[in-house]
Design a protein around this motif. Structure first.
Motif, mmCIF file in Angstrom:
data_model
loop_
_atom_site.group_PDB
_atom_site.id
_atom_site.type_symbol
_atom_site.label_atom_id
_atom_site.label_comp_id
_atom_site.label_asym_id
_atom_site.label_seq_id
_atom_site.Cartn_x
_atom_site.Cartn_y
_atom_site.Cartn_z
ATOM 1 N N ASN A 34 0.813 -1.067 0.302
ATOM 2 C CA ASN A 34 -0.211 -0.036 0.217
ATOM 3 C C ASN A 34 0.735 1.111 -0.462
ATOM 4 O O ASN A 34 1.893 1.007 0.491
ATOM 5 N N GLY A 35 0.079 2.167 -0.614
ATOM 6 C CA GLY A 35 1.101 3.829 -0.589
ATOM 7 C C GLY A 35 0.518 4.550 -1.575
ATOM 8 O O GLY A 35 -0.374 4.652 -1.539
ATOM 9 N N THR A 36 1.047 4.946 -2.206
ATOM 10 C CA THR A 36 1.087 6.082 -3.465
ATOM 11 C C THR A 36 0.456 5.121 -4.778
ATOM 12 O O THR A 36 1.184 3.359 -4.701
ATOM 13 N N TYR A 39 4.493 3.230 -6.092
ATOM 14 C CA TYR A 39 4.517 2.487 -5.834
ATOM 15 C C TYR A 39 3.865 1.059 -6.052
ATOM 16 O O TYR A 39 4.002 -0.510 -6.271
ATOM 17 N N GLY A 44 5.819 -2.672 -5.518
ATOM 18 C CA GLY A 44 6.495 -2.099 -4.072
ATOM 19 C C GLY A 44 8.433 -2.217 -4.500
ATOM 20 O O GLY A 44 8.842 -1.821 -4.003
ATOM 21 N N ASP A 52 10.233 7.965 -4.702
ATOM 22 C CA ASP A 52 8.660 7.698 -4.417
ATOM 23 C C ASP A 52 8.580 7.785 -2.435
ATOM 24 O O ASP A 52 9.249 7.321 -1.992
ATOM 25 N N SER A 54 7.090 6.766 -1.148
ATOM 26 C CA SER A 54 6.538 5.786 -0.078
ATOM 27 C C SER A 54 7.671 4.658 0.484
ATOM 28 O O SER A 54 7.622 3.446 1.234
ATOM 29 N N GLN A 98 -2.821 7.012 2.136
ATOM 30 C CA GLN A 98 -1.436 7.581 2.266
ATOM 31 C C GLN A 98 -2.016 9.423 2.100
ATOM 32 O O GLN A 98 -2.595 10.117 1.429
ATOM 33 N N ASN A 118 5.273 10.960 6.544
ATOM 34 C CA ASN A 118 4.842 9.768 5.493
ATOM 35 C C ASN A 118 3.319 9.578 6.053
ATOM 36 O O ASN A 118 4.300 8.633 7.080
ATOM 37 N N HIS A 120 0.857 6.551 6.143
ATOM 38 C CA HIS A 120 0.393 4.848 4.982
ATOM 39 C C HIS A 120 -0.543 4.468 5.868
ATOM 40 O O HIS A 120 -0.097 4.125 7.158
ATOM 41 N N SER A 122 -0.293 0.551 6.458
ATOM 42 C CA SER A 122 0.497 -0.392 5.938
ATOM 43 C C SER A 122 -0.521 -1.392 6.581
ATOM 44 O O SER A 122 -0.470 -3.102 5.649
ATOM 45 N N THR A 517 -3.374 8.549 -6.280
ATOM 46 C CA THR A 517 -2.810 9.092 -6.067
ATOM 47 C C THR A 517 -2.601 10.385 -6.732
ATOM 48 O O THR A 517 -2.506 10.571 -8.254
#
Length: 522
Positions: A34-36, A39, A44, A52, A54, A98, A118, A120, A122, A517
């Motif tokens: 997970n994240g942008t 990413y 990942g 990036d 993330s 995020q 940041n 996010h 997780s 994003t």
């Protein structure tokens, strides 16, 4: 006539220490992809490519590749396939995933120092788990009876006329809250004041998991001469978990069906933890864009509170009570294992970016810890729960994560992405949520079920657009994990039926995610 019991277990009979069992704590291990959207779209696999936001939570050195300040915001939908709505939780839910920024400052012609923050998610706990199967020669109340039969505790009344499992003058750690309800509601015969067990021929189970683990990462990173990049991230993790389950058994005696019992349980886990992450990226050859990354994460040192509210309903021909209830709340500590990562990345011209990564963490090295007290500054003083640690080492194992990702830009302002993750199982298939472990983590358990999850596969794709100083990125992720659901541990013995089938059932968690994003560079 049966009476109604409304009571909480009297904890004054036990030591004030508290911990949690292997499988409840294992919910906090691992993380989602997970994240942008960039990413996620690349699976990942950006720990060597960097640049990036993330990567702040994986390889902190990735933030050192930023040459301009940036901010981003991500959100989307998460959906579970083949799930039926339960306890108000549907199979598709919104998720805020995020938000963060990086501030970049050049301090010399050859050096850049960046700072960033940041948030996010997780881990997104939202999941509906359902299982049903036949049983033969066993039941949950049979497990309570069998533990007494094997001498793990002696069933007798306390001063409040409640049945408790005793070891000498103290309540046994092996006597948990599910045992408490079974002993008081069902297996005590009020006519002769003796204990009897009752087999079941089938069960149904449903649980709605809700909540998240939120990561708040604070990063300091740098770039030296565009060849060496370093980073440090201080992470704070905020846990909000809630699970509500309903478990029912149809009981049988020598004459056939004799009614049913049902258990409802709500478990909450909240608290915070802290960890540190260190990382580097370097280019071995000055003329080449090829990069190598390495990183290490310390354990997350959690201090948590767990609470339950449980009820048992007796609709059978046997037992002393129509209903039993129990509620508890306690504090405990939990230390996750170390994590190590190695990554590779390169670019080909201005069109292609390729990344690969490997991570390793040993779930069996996680520690349930007992809070023994607090120091002058109100910091918890803890000790390892050695008995539960042995069960953790038996039931959990090392986890390897493999990441592959690629990005293609047919024109400078448009990018297409693909990614793949393979995560080996952190559970031994013969692992057991053992209700006979001599631990406070066992005593506080209010359910007996567990799942040994197998390997996880994730496929991802995405597309990105750059419009002036803005980025708009979309990603889609599909993941699947199979597992084996156990309503309770195997406890077959000569006292039990010669034929024993505890109804182990195959379950699957198929999940898809759509992610958006919006980013801005300044």
């Amino acid at each position: 006539m049966k009476k109604i019991l409304l009571a909480a277990i009297a904890m004054g009979m036990v030591l004030p220490a508290a911990a949690q069992d292997t499988y409840e704590s294992a919910r906090l291990l691992g993380s989602d992809l997970n994240g942008t959207a960039r990413y996620v779209g690349m699976g990942g696999a950006m720990e060597a490519l960097g640049a990036d936001i993330s990567t702040m939570g994986t390889n902190p050195a990735g933030i050192g590749l930023f040459r301009h300040s940036t901010a981003s915001l991500s959100f989307g939908l998460v959906s579970q396939a083949d799930a039926q709505k339960f306890d108000g939780l549907g199979k598709t839910n919104m998720s805020f995933d995020q938000v963060g920024f990086v501030y970049s400052a050049r301090i010399s012609p050859s050096s850049i120092v960046n700072v960033g923050f940041n948030y996010h998610k997780s881990k997104n706990f939202n999941q509906i788990l359902s299982a049903a199967n036949s049983l033969r020669g066993c039941s949950q109340n049979g497990l309570t009876y069998e533990k007494a039969n094997r001498g793990f505790y002696e069933l007798d009344e306390n001063k409040q006329n409640e049945i408790i499992g005793w070891e000498g003058d103290y309540r046994s750690y092996r006597f948990n809250e599910a045992d408490y309800m079974n002993a008081n509601v069902l297996i005590l015969d009020p006519d002769d004041n003796q204990f009897y067990y009752y087999d079941a021929d089938g069960y149904t189970f449903d649980r709605a998991h809700r909540g998240w683990i939120a990561d708040y990462d604070f990063n300091l990173s740098g770039n030296y001469n565009d060849r060496f990049f370093w980073g440090l991230t201080v992470g704070i993790q905020d846990v909000h978990y809630k699970g509500y389950s309903e478990y029912a058994e149809s009981l049988v005696d020598s004459k056939g069906a004799c009614g049913s019992v049902a258990y409802g349980d709500e478990r909450k886990i909240t608290g915070t933890g802290v960890n540190l992450k260190f990382g580097i990226i370097f280019r071995p050859v000055e003329e080449s864009p090829f990069r190598v990354g390495a990183y290490i994460h310390t354990p997350t040192w959690y201090e948590l509170t767990s609470s339950n509210s449980s009820v048992m309903l007796n609709n059978s021909d046997y037992g002393s009570w129509n209903e039993g209830q129990s509620q508890q709340s306690y504090d405990f500590a939990y230390h996750t294992p170390w994590k190590f990562g190695l990554s590779l990345g390169t670019t080909i011209g201005t069109e292609f970016a390729l990344g690969a990564g490997y991570e390793y963490t040993d779930f069996s090295a996680s520690q349930n810890r007992i809070i023994d007290g607090y120091d002058y500054y109100d910091n918890a003083e803890t000790s390892k729960d050695n008995a539960m640690k042995l069960n953790t080492e038996r039931s959990l194992k090392g986890v390897s994560t493999f990441k592959l990702g690629g990005e293609y830009k047919p024109v400078p302002n448009v990018a297409f992405r693909l990614g793949y993750n393979y995560i080996t199982s952190g559970y031994n298939m013969d692992g057991v949520r053992d209700m006979t472990v001599n631990s406070p983590g066992t005593m506080y358990a209010s359910t007996t079920d567990y799942v040994n999850w197998k390997d996880t596969q994730r496929l991802t794709c995405g597309v990105g657009f750059k419009v002036g100083k803005m980025n708009i990125d979309l990603a889609y992720q599909l993941s699947k994990t199979d597992g084996e659901f156990h309503p309770f541990q195997n406890y077959s013995s000569p006292v039990s039926s010669a034929i024993f089938d505890s109804g182990v059932t195959k379950v699957t968690n198929k999940r898809s995610q759509g992610l958006l994003t919006i980013g801005y560079t300044f």
